[in-house]
Design an enzyme around this catalytic site. Structure first.
Site, PDB file in Angstrom:
ATOM      1  N   ARG A  51       0.688  -1.369  -0.038  1.00  0.00           N
ATOM      2  CA  ARG A  51      -0.014  -0.061  -0.015  1.00  0.00           C
ATOM      3  C   ARG A  51       0.906   1.314   0.141  1.00  0.00           C
ATOM      4  O   ARG A  51       0.659   2.184  -0.610  1.00  0.00           O
ATOM      5  CB  ARG A  51      -1.020   0.143   1.350  1.00  0.00           C
ATOM      6  CG  ARG A  51      -2.347  -0.590   1.053  1.00  0.00           C
ATOM      7  CD  ARG A  51      -2.493  -1.269   2.320  1.00  0.00           C
ATOM      8  NE  ARG A  51      -1.606  -2.125   2.871  1.00  0.00           N
ATOM      9  CZ  ARG A  51      -1.801  -3.318   2.459  1.00  0.00           C
ATOM     10  NH1 ARG A  51      -2.822  -3.760   1.633  1.00  0.00           N
ATOM     11  NH2 ARG A  51      -0.613  -4.218   2.581  1.00  0.00           N
ATOM     12  N   THR A  52       1.858   1.532   1.042  1.00  0.00           N
ATOM     13  CA  THR A  52       2.499   2.691   1.176  1.00  0.00           C
ATOM     14  C   THR A  52       3.193   2.988  -0.268  1.00  0.00           C
ATOM     15  O   THR A  52       3.185   4.073  -0.605  1.00  0.00           O
ATOM     16  CB  THR A  52       3.505   2.581   2.374  1.00  0.00           C
ATOM     17  OG1 THR A  52       2.786   2.131   3.444  1.00  0.00           O
ATOM     18  CG2 THR A  52       3.776   4.184   2.692  1.00  0.00           C
ATOM     19  N   LYS A  80      25.688  -3.299  -0.500  1.00  0.00           N
ATOM     20  CA  LYS A  80      27.195  -3.307  -0.807  1.00  0.00           C
ATOM     21  C   LYS A  80      27.868  -2.554   0.543  1.00  0.00           C
ATOM     22  O   LYS A  80      28.779  -2.363   0.905  1.00  0.00           O
ATOM     23  CB  LYS A  80      27.765  -2.528  -1.838  1.00  0.00           C
ATOM     24  CG  LYS A  80      27.001  -3.218  -3.064  1.00  0.00           C
ATOM     25  CD  LYS A  80      27.744  -2.262  -4.492  1.00  0.00           C
ATOM     26  CE  LYS A  80      26.797  -2.495  -5.348  1.00  0.00           C
ATOM     27  NZ  LYS A  80      26.902  -1.494  -6.443  1.00  0.00           N
ATOM     28  N   ARG A 101      10.958   3.956   3.364  1.00  0.00           N
ATOM     29  CA  ARG A 101      10.779   2.842   4.577  1.00  0.00           C
ATOM     30  C   ARG A 101      12.210   2.485   4.694  1.00  0.00           C
ATOM     31  O   ARG A 101      12.851   1.860   3.998  1.00  0.00           O
ATOM     32  CB  ARG A 101       9.589   1.842   4.068  1.00  0.00           C
ATOM     33  CG  ARG A 101       9.536   0.774   4.947  1.00  0.00           C
ATOM     34  CD  ARG A 101       8.225   0.162   4.626  1.00  0.00           C
ATOM     35  NE  ARG A 101       6.938   0.744   5.087  1.00  0.00           N
ATOM     36  CZ  ARG A 101       5.982   0.281   4.896  1.00  0.00           C
ATOM     37  NH1 ARG A 101       5.886  -1.082   4.561  1.00  0.00           N
ATOM     38  NH2 ARG A 101       4.777   0.782   5.261  1.00  0.00           N
TER      39      ARG A 101
HETATM   40  N1   CP Z   1      -0.238   0.048   5.789  1.00  0.00           N
HETATM   41  C1   CP Z   1       0.880  -0.367   5.321  1.00  0.00           C
HETATM   42  O1   CP Z   1       2.024   0.341   5.763  1.00  0.00           O
HETATM   43  O2   CP Z   1       0.831  -1.372   4.495  1.00  0.00           O
HETATM   44  P1   CP Z   1       2.296  -1.906   3.694  1.00  0.00           P
HETATM   45  O3   CP Z   1       3.034  -2.458   4.452  1.00  0.00           O
HETATM   46  O4   CP Z   1       1.622  -2.531   2.543  1.00  0.00           O
HETATM   47  O5   CP Z   1       2.738  -0.592   2.843  1.00  0.00           O
END
Ligand code: CP
Length: 306
Positions: A51-52, A80, A101
């Site tokens: 999603r994110t 690396k 992320r």
């Molecule tokens: N809600 C959420 O962060 O989903 P993802 O891990 O799929 O990005």
């Protein structure tokens, strides 16, 4: 350079503005379709995501911009040994804004300190997930008409669930809220959040292990997945993973206007039979996530003068 690392980086007025822009995008998508023409979003995902990452990419494409990036650490030079700081400096040469992320708490902050473009925290370890919170706030505002005087139940993995941590921080700034924290003893909300957020702001909360005994009190039920990737041993995960499974029969005492939320992905915590219940909001959260990320990209690019 303005970035979004923690939801508290934005004032409540700024959150209200983002929600207003997201609602305007929902009503008038064509007005926004070229706002980011010529701009590039880099999605740097060192941890899995559906999603994110894809909502960020869809958001930038729907604003007329372009996207580049990677979806796993192993396909980047992190494999690396390149540092987050050097990665951020490098991507600043190629893109206008970064969504990152990372499994390590604080990595997006390090990126923001080294980048010359805005950085958005798209989830850092078990710490924070501010853009999920933006999606949650847009959903709550559309479902409930505001944030005040709500009883909000958080259920499941409150220890490692970063979406819970960010949403509690955000909601704590509004008045009249009460939180019901439903979890196994091992997965309780971290005491630093209880001390620094709930106790500091005098927000009433109760802790329980029993969902059914409190479900009738709730305006919002925020279910969460037990975060397998944060456990130190598989045995504990297997013992705790099915602590709560929301099924239609467990909703018999729930309010008719309860909003059932979940940041997703789900594993077993919500039976698919609940999906047809009009109180289920979790796929609305998914869609709202794209609109609020569009509003966020616009805000940060504008403040950066790009
Ligand atoms: N809600 C959420 O962060 O989903 P993802 O891990 O799929 O990005």
């Amino acid at each position: 350079m303005r970035s979004l690392i923690d939801i508290l980086d934005f004032t409540t007025e700024e959150l209200d503005e983002l929600i207003a822009v997201a609602n305007d995008i929902i009503e008038n998508p064509v007005k926004y379709s070229e706002k980011c023409k010529g701009k590039k979003l880099a999605t740097l995902f060192f941890e899995p995501s559906t999603r994110t990452r894809l909502s960020f990419e869809a958001a930038m494409l729907e604003l007329g911009g372009s996207v580049l990036g990677f979806s796993e650490a192993n396909s980047s030079s992190a494999a690396k040994g390149e540092s987050v700081a050097d990665t951020a400096k490098t991507i600043s040469c190629y893109a206008d804004i970064i969504a990152m992320r990372h499994p390590k708490e604080g990595a997006p902050l390090v990126a923001a300190q080294n980048a010359s473009i805005p950085v958005i925290n798209a989830g850092d370890g078990g710490h924070n997930h501010p853009t999920q919170t933006l999606a949650d706030l847009l959903t709550i505002s559309r479902e409930k008409g505001g944030f005040e005087n709500l009883t909000v139940g958080f259920c499941g993995d409150l220890k490692f669930g970063r979406t819970v941590h960010s949403l509690i921080s955000a909601l704590s700034r509004y008045s009249g809220l009460k939180f019901v924290l439903i979890s196994p003893d091992e997965l309780k909300l971290p005491s630093y959040i209880k001390k620094d957020v709930l106790k500091k702001r005098n927000i009433p909360y109760e802790q329980t292990t029993d969902l059914e005994s409190v479900i009738g009190d709730l305006d919002i039920l925020y279910m969460t997945r037990v975060q397998r990737e944060r456990f130190f041993n598989e045995e504990d995960y297997l013992r705790l993973k099915d602590s709560y499974i929301l099924e239609p029969r467990k909703l018999k005492n729930a309010k008719p206007d309860l909003s059932i939320m979940h940041p997703l992905p789900r594993v077993n915590e919500i039976s698919v039979a609940v999906d047809d219940d009009p109180r289920a909001c979790y796929f609305k959260q998914v869609l709202n996530g794209k609109y609020i990320r569009m509003a966020l990209i616009l805000k940060l690019l504008e403040e950066a003068g790009r």
